[in-house]
Design an enzyme around this catalytic site. Structure first.
Site, PDB file in Angstrom:
ATOM      1  N   LYS A 173       0.845  -1.202   0.000  1.00 54.83           N
ATOM      2  CA  LYS A 173       0.000   0.000   0.000  1.00 54.83           C
ATOM      3  C   LYS A 173       0.877   1.247   0.000  1.00 54.83           C
ATOM      4  O   LYS A 173       0.601   2.210  -0.715  1.00 54.83           O
ATOM      5  CB  LYS A 173      -0.935  -0.011   1.212  1.00 54.83           C
ATOM      6  CG  LYS A 173      -2.080  -0.988   1.044  1.00 54.83           C
ATOM      7  CD  LYS A 173      -2.864  -1.223   2.312  1.00 54.83           C
ATOM      8  CE  LYS A 173      -3.865  -2.361   2.097  1.00 54.83           C
ATOM      9  NZ  LYS A 173      -4.502  -2.833   3.311  1.00 54.83           N
ATOM     10  N   GLN A 181      -4.919  -1.532   9.489  1.00 50.32           N
ATOM     11  CA  GLN A 181      -4.767  -2.857   8.882  1.00 50.32           C
ATOM     12  C   GLN A 181      -5.324  -3.927   9.814  1.00 50.32           C
ATOM     13  O   GLN A 181      -4.974  -3.986  10.997  1.00 50.32           O
ATOM     14  CB  GLN A 181      -3.270  -3.117   8.591  1.00 50.32           C
ATOM     15  CG  GLN A 181      -2.996  -4.419   7.897  1.00 50.32           C
ATOM     16  CD  GLN A 181      -3.544  -4.464   6.473  1.00 50.32           C
ATOM     17  OE1 GLN A 181      -3.400  -3.517   5.705  1.00 50.32           O
ATOM     18  NE2 GLN A 181      -4.186  -5.570   6.118  1.00 50.32           N
ATOM     19  N   ASP A 187     -11.268   2.530   3.858  1.00 53.38           N
ATOM     20  CA  ASP A 187     -11.613   1.103   3.729  1.00 53.38           C
ATOM     21  C   ASP A 187     -13.123   0.931   3.568  1.00 53.38           C
ATOM     22  O   ASP A 187     -13.586  -0.140   3.174  1.00 53.38           O
ATOM     23  CB  ASP A 187     -11.166   0.336   4.988  1.00 53.38           C
ATOM     24  CG  ASP A 187      -9.952  -0.548   4.711  1.00 53.38           C
ATOM     25  OD1 ASP A 187      -9.671  -0.821   3.523  1.00 53.38           O
ATOM     26  OD2 ASP A 187      -9.306  -0.975   5.684  1.00 53.38           O
TER      27      ASP A 187
END
Ligand SMILES: NC(=O)c1ccc[n+]([C@@H]2O[C@H](COP(=O)([O-])OP(=O)(O)OC[C@H]3O[C@@H](n4cnc5c(N)ncnc54)[C@H](OP(=O)(O)O)[C@@H]3O)[C@@H](O)[C@H]2O)c1
Length: 290
Positions: A54, A98, A121
């Site tokens: 990422k 995460q 997200d």
């Protein structure tokens, strides 16, 4: 007939190029670039690889990547405190924690602490709700990527019967919402669905998001259907090593489907590209579109 292979890597590369061009434009006009903060707690090796990828992709499109790597013993209170600071930081447009987080931390509490307008997200209940009622939302990245790939093969989804196998909050449910918005008739199947092969055979569009290696067989696929295989499953390979396969038995599916995404190289590459797209959208909502 053999199915068209939908090249997720190529589509993702095009999307990243478009994003990079927009970032260059924003930088020229505003003297700033979108910033994505990624928080990683603990030592999970797979998570470290995801976070590294990422970071690399964020920098490559010209955005600012802010990484917070915290010790596995970090308390929930300290993590929540960091999330609040990132919420308040004007240079941070997107925040991603995460998953998984260590067991002593309540992931739901952490995800719900993220400012919904920075929730790149798309896991915050506010964004899930906005998606469900058709308001502008930050949509989870994998489902967004699936829709882009689906439209490559089938630009007009109007009236199609879409079957989504899997009902998770991060994949199955948001994909079903997006398909509904695209005027599909949507069936959501799951582990309690009766006669899953027959349900799948009724699908013009079949989305497999199960997490079971090659569970969906060739003869479950309606002739001419478009198949999006979200599954990522590691299985033993003939050479004694391991390989990745999807939830669909791809070789069996090829003579039946009109188009299919491969694993690897299908949905996977789209996820990070859509994360960057969400970061750009979050920036534009905060600073105005250019
Ligand atoms: N490409 C990417 O970037 C990406 C991103 C995210 C996930 N994935 C992959 O996508 C897959 C799904 O992920 P997820 O997070 O949604 O998984 P998940 O949370 O484990 O959900 C799996 C879903 O599949 C259903 N299911 C399980 N066994 C089934 C069966 N035998 N028949 C019918 N339905 C069954 C479950 O039903 P119940 O609800 O009834 O238990 C559940 O709804 C995984 O392989 C994951 O690795 C890929």
């Amino acid at each position: 007939m053999t199915a068209q292979i939908i090249d997720g890597a190529a589509v993702a590369a095009r999307l990243r190029q478009t994003i990079a061009a927009r970032v260059t434009d924003i930088k020229a006009k505003q003297g700033r670039v979108p910033g994505l903060a990624v928080v990683l707690v603990g030592e999970d090796p797979a998570s470290h690889v995801y976070v590294r990828n990422k970071h690399k992709a964020t920098v490559e499109v010209g955005m600012r990547s802010i990484e917070h790597k915290l010790d596995a013993t970090t308390s929930e209170a300290d993590l929540l405190d960091l999330v609040q600071r990132l919420n308040a930081d004007a240079d941070v447009d997107g925040i991603l924690v995460q998953l998984p987080v260590p067991k002593h931390i309540n992931a739901d509490r952490v995800l719900q602490a993220i400012d919904p307008d920075k929730d790149v997200d798309g896991f915050h209940p506010i964004n899930a709700g906005r998606l469900a009622v058709g308001q502008p939302a930050l949509v989870p990245c994998t489902p967004s990527g699936c829709m882009i790939l689906l439209k490559e093969a089938l630009p007009n989804l109007n009236g199609m019967h879409a079957v989504v196998v899997g009902r998770s909050n991060i994949v199955g449910k948001p994909i079903a919402q997006l398909l509904l918005q695209a005027d599909c008739t949507v069936t959501i199947a799951h582990s309690r669905t009766r006669d899953l092969p027959a349900v799948c055979r009724s699908a013009d569009v079949l989305i497999a998001a199960v997490g079971k290696a090659e569970m969906i067989k060739g003869d479950w696929i309606k002739p001419g259907a478009v198949v999006i295989d979200v599954g990522i499953n590691r299985v033993p390979a003939a050479d004694g090593k391991s390989k990745l396969v999807g939830d669909v038995a791809t070789a069996e599916a090829l003579p039946h489907a009109k188009a299919i995404t491969p694993v690897p190289g299908g949905v996977g590459p789209m996820t990070i590209a859509c994360l960057l797209n969400n970061t750009l959208m979050a920036f534009e909502r905060r600073h105005g579109k250019h």
